[in-house]
Design an enzyme around this catalytic site. Structure first.
Site, PDB file in Angstrom:
ATOM      1  N   HIS A 188       0.828  -1.206   0.000  1.00 39.31           N
ATOM      2  CA  HIS A 188       0.000   0.000   0.000  1.00 39.31           C
ATOM      3  C   HIS A 188       0.858   1.249   0.000  1.00 39.31           C
ATOM      4  CE1 HIS A 188      -3.430  -2.624   1.027  1.00 39.31           C
ATOM      5  NE2 HIS A 188      -3.976  -1.798   0.182  1.00 39.31           N
ATOM      6  N   ARG A 295      -4.636  -4.620 -22.467  1.00 39.38           N
ATOM      7  CA  ARG A 295      -4.457  -5.778 -23.353  1.00 39.38           C
ATOM      8  C   ARG A 295      -3.790  -6.903 -22.562  1.00 39.38           C
ATOM      9  NH1 ARG A 295      -3.503  -1.408 -27.313  1.00 39.38           N
ATOM     10  NH2 ARG A 295      -4.649  -1.887 -29.229  1.00 39.38           N
ATOM     11  N   ARG A 331      -9.280  -6.530 -20.980  1.00 40.57           N
ATOM     12  CA  ARG A 331      -9.721  -7.376 -22.081  1.00 40.57           C
ATOM     13  C   ARG A 331      -9.138  -8.771 -21.899  1.00 40.57           C
ATOM     14  NH1 ARG A 331      -7.897  -5.917 -28.088  1.00 40.57           N
ATOM     15  NH2 ARG A 331      -5.860  -6.666 -27.439  1.00 40.57           N
ATOM     16  N   GLU A 430     -15.225  -5.303 -33.306  1.00 42.39           N
ATOM     17  CA  GLU A 430     -14.098  -5.200 -34.236  1.00 42.39           C
ATOM     18  C   GLU A 430     -14.285  -6.087 -35.455  1.00 42.39           C
ATOM     19  OE1 GLU A 430     -10.509  -5.950 -31.985  1.00 42.39           O
ATOM     20  OE2 GLU A 430     -11.424  -7.577 -30.878  1.00 42.39           O
ATOM     21  N   ASN A 453      -8.893  -0.833 -35.168  1.00 41.43           N
ATOM     22  CA  ASN A 453      -7.754  -1.403 -35.905  1.00 41.43           C
ATOM     23  C   ASN A 453      -8.207  -2.650 -36.660  1.00 41.43           C
ATOM     24  OD1 ASN A 453      -6.504   0.485 -34.296  1.00 41.43           O
ATOM     25  ND2 ASN A 453      -5.675  -1.012 -32.856  1.00 41.43           N
ATOM     26  N   ASP A 454      -8.867  -3.544 -35.924  1.00 39.23           N
ATOM     27  CA  ASP A 454      -9.356  -4.760 -36.574  1.00 39.23           C
ATOM     28  C   ASP A 454     -10.598  -4.485 -37.403  1.00 39.23           C
ATOM     29  OD1 ASP A 454      -7.596  -6.916 -36.099  1.00 39.23           O
ATOM     30  OD2 ASP A 454      -8.156  -6.865 -33.979  1.00 39.23           O
ATOM     31  N   ARG A 464      -3.904  -5.599 -41.681  1.00 42.65           N
ATOM     32  CA  ARG A 464      -3.288  -4.478 -40.953  1.00 42.65           C
ATOM     33  C   ARG A 464      -1.789  -4.668 -40.757  1.00 42.65           C
ATOM     34  NH1 ARG A 464      -5.735  -5.269 -34.781  1.00 42.65           N
ATOM     35  NH2 ARG A 464      -3.901  -4.151 -34.013  1.00 42.65           N
ATOM     36  N   CYS A 501     -11.566   2.074 -28.638  1.00 36.81           N
ATOM     37  CA  CYS A 501     -10.235   1.858 -28.058  1.00 36.81           C
ATOM     38  C   CYS A 501      -9.194   1.557 -29.122  1.00 36.81           C
ATOM     39  CB  CYS A 501     -10.276   0.765 -26.996  1.00 36.81           C
ATOM     40  SG  CYS A 501     -10.753  -0.829 -27.644  1.00 36.81           S
TER      41      CYS A 501
HETATM   42  C1  PEP Z   1      -8.419  -2.983 -32.239  1.00 34.15           C
HETATM   43  O1  PEP Z   1      -8.495  -3.974 -32.964  1.00 34.15           O
HETATM   44  O2  PEP Z   1      -8.728  -1.842 -32.591  1.00 34.15           O
HETATM   45  C2  PEP Z   1      -7.951  -3.129 -30.855  1.00 34.15           C
HETATM   46  C3  PEP Z   1      -8.032  -2.147 -29.977  1.00 34.15           C
HETATM   47  O3  PEP Z   1      -7.376  -4.322 -30.499  1.00 34.15           O
HETATM   48  P1  PEP Z   1      -5.899  -4.752 -30.935  1.00 34.15           P
HETATM   49  O4  PEP Z   1      -5.235  -3.575 -31.595  1.00 34.15           O
HETATM   50  O5  PEP Z   1      -5.210  -5.211 -29.707  1.00 34.15           O
HETATM   51  O6  PEP Z   1      -6.172  -5.862 -31.909  1.00 34.15           O
HETATM   52 MG    MG Z   2      -8.331  -5.944 -32.147  1.00 35.66          MG
END
Ligand code: PEP
Ligand code: MG
Length: 550
Positions: A188, A295, A331, A430, A453-454, A464, A501
């Protein structure tokens, strides 16, 4: 110059004089008394007085470091109610006819020893707490004043160890940095140092000695290095590093504590993305409202074998405690595709991005999934954790996840292990499939977080990972904006919140579009929080601009 290294608790540079807090714990002599009833009553009165003191201390601490951090004081109060502890002290007084001081001292030592040899890290860290409460009771019995350490002038506080109640009482203005011989990152004391934004290095072991008292030192909290009697070159370098840090901070500091609210009064949450618990310093320093994406697969990627439930629990708990009541969205593992772990023994696939990854692994290897969920639910008792599931494509997956979560909760309940009953369960959007059925998914989950992103990769059929396709990878594609709007509308119709995110969340050219369609939260890397806050505060949203979606 002497250079030693320890474990860094919080970044920052401190240059100044060391004040070594010598804590001579006075030995309590074994003294025999004749009236054991009177002695039992003395102990009880001192115990009650200690509880009252702690109540007062709690109020002060809550005002200083927030209720979640002040909880340690409540833990102390609970320890003073612990039946095993009370029985041990009372038995000693009754059976051995010793003073209440002696019985409290011996009991405190033996409980502390017992805690420090326990396997569970959390319990090990309670060793310092039980000594802390025992000393408090002894001081009351001896009619000694409880003195808070009061350093003279801004100094670097050094000590063998600092009790949480001491840390909490220190006047922050007088403390440049903390150095301790012992202590762990999860204690703590460490959490408090972090919350108070004070550069601190712990675990310096025998490198740190009492004769450092009064000497000049430089503490580099970024690297966990302490320079005693720094030479001129080191001093210059560190002063320069400090100056650069301060300049950077000052620029953005003006935005700390300010609301994420547009000129026309639209509010949004700004959270941070992290991959590791060592990112917490940056999260707090940049004044994130919470963690929008932890993550967790990085825990698996860092290791050569599956992280155990205990290992995961201690990381999740640490993150939850460090955030002191702010939301922490963790996640579940997203292994597979670009994130390969040899010990998972995944088969080679033609199309790994379309293959065996993330929730698909979890729903076919339930024991692996349950280990992570157990760790997450257990950690939920120590902060404000939400769980989020990646790569969702169907309602069936969500229902199956909820079944596994219910099993985990039932097992914990049966074993009497604390967890939060109604923690939020959310999913990542995603895949286009998930977005297109977001009306149905919204009825089953507490929130959405869009992984752009995905989502870009799967919607536009552009890998990607492939640098040859950079020119074609376009998260600004109209399809993505339309999907965001559709998902936001579906979330809101069902009374749920929606965040982003993926990397697009930090794209300042889209902040106004996100605000106008009602995105409730943006989660970005810690360093982007304050620039994003600036953008939000400069914006005026107005109604949705249809051009964005045409
Ligand atoms: C995404 O896919 O946008 C995401 C936040 O997850 P990661 O980039 O870890 O696949
Ligand atoms: Mg992703």
């Amino acid at each position: 110059m002497i250079v030693i290294k320890g474990k860094s608790v919080f970044g920052g540079i401190a240059i100044g004089r060391i004040s070594y807090l010598k804590k001579s714990r006075e030995i309590v002599k074994r003294t025999i008394i004749s009236d054991t009833r009177k002695e039992l009553a003395r102990f009880e009165a001192a115990r009650q007085a200690a509880i009252l003191q702690l109540e007062e201390l709690y109020e002060q601490a809550a005002a200083k470091v927030g209720e979640a951090n002040a909880m340690i004081i409540q833990i102390h109060q609970m320890m003073l109610e612990d039946l095993d502890y009370l029985e041990a002290v009372n038995n000693m007084i009754e059976n051995q006819g010793v003073t209440a001081e002696y019985a409290t001292s011996v009991t405190g030592d033996s409980f502390s020893l017992k805690f420090s040899s326990m396997e569970d890290e959390y319990m090990r860290e309670r060793a310092a707490d039980v000594l802390d409460i025992s000393e408090r009771v002894i001081k009351i019995l001896r009619k000694e004043k409880q003195t808070a350490p009061s350093p003279k002038g801004p100094v670097i506080i050094a000590s063998d160890d600092l009790a949480p109640s001491e840390t909490i009482q220190l006047d922050k203005e007088m403390v440049l940095s903390f150095l301790t011989k012992y202590g762990s990152l999860n204690s703590h004391t460490a959490i408090l140092a972090r919350t108070m934004n004070i550069p601190a290095v712990i675990g310096l072991q025998d490198g740190l000695t009492e004769d450092w008292d009064g000497k000049t030192a430089v503490v580099d909290g970024f690297t966990g290095t302490v320079y005693l009697d720094p030479d001129e070159k080191t001093l210059e370098e560190m002063e320069e590093k400090k100056r650069r840090e301060e300049e950077k901070k000052e620029l953005l500091f003006s935005l700390k504590g300010k609301e994420n609210i547009t000129k026309d009064g639209k509010a949004i949450q700004l959270y941070a993305n992290i991959g590791n618990s060592s990112d917490i310093g940056a999260v707090l320093e940049n004044d994130a409202g919470g963690i929008g994406l932890f993550r967790s697969e990085f825990l698996y990627l860092e290791k050569s074998d599956y992280p155990t439930e205990e290992e995961q629990f201690s990381v999740y708990k640490y993150v939850a405690e460090s955030l002191a009541g702010k939301k922490v969205i963790i996640r579940t593992l997203d292994i597979g595709a670009d994130k390969q772990v040899p010990y998972f023994d995944l088969p080679k696939e033609e199309n790994p991005a379309l293959g065996y990854r993330a929730i698909r692994i979890c729903l076919t290897r339930k024991e692996l999934f349950k280990t992570q969920l157990r760790a997450l639910y257990r950690a939920s008792a120590f902060g404000n954790i939400s769980i989020m599931f990646p790569m969702i494509t169907s309602l069936k997956e969500v229902l199956e996840i909820k079944e596994v979560a219910a099993e985990v909760k039932a097992e914990l309940k049966k074993a009497g292990i604390p967890y939060k009953e109604n923690l939020e369960l959310g999913i990542m959007l995603e895949t286009p499939a998930a977005v297109l059925i977001s009306d149905l998914l919204a009825q089953e989950v507490d929130f959405f977080s869009v992984g752009t992103n995905d989502l870009t990769q799967y919607t536009t059929a552009v890998d990607r990972q492939n640098p040859m396709l950079d020119k074609f990878y376009d998260p600004h594609h109209l399809s993505i904006l339309r999907m965001l709007k559709l998902a936001a509308d579906n979330a809101h119709k069902n009374g749920k919140w929606i965040g982003i995110c993926g990397e697009l969340a930090g794209d300042l050219s889209l902040t106004e579009a996100f605000l106008s369609i009602g995105i409730d939260e943006l989660s970005v890397s810690p360093a982007l929080i304050l620039p994003l806050r600036q953008k939000v505060r400069e914006s005026s949203v107005g109604p949705v601009n249809p051009d964005w979606f045409l």
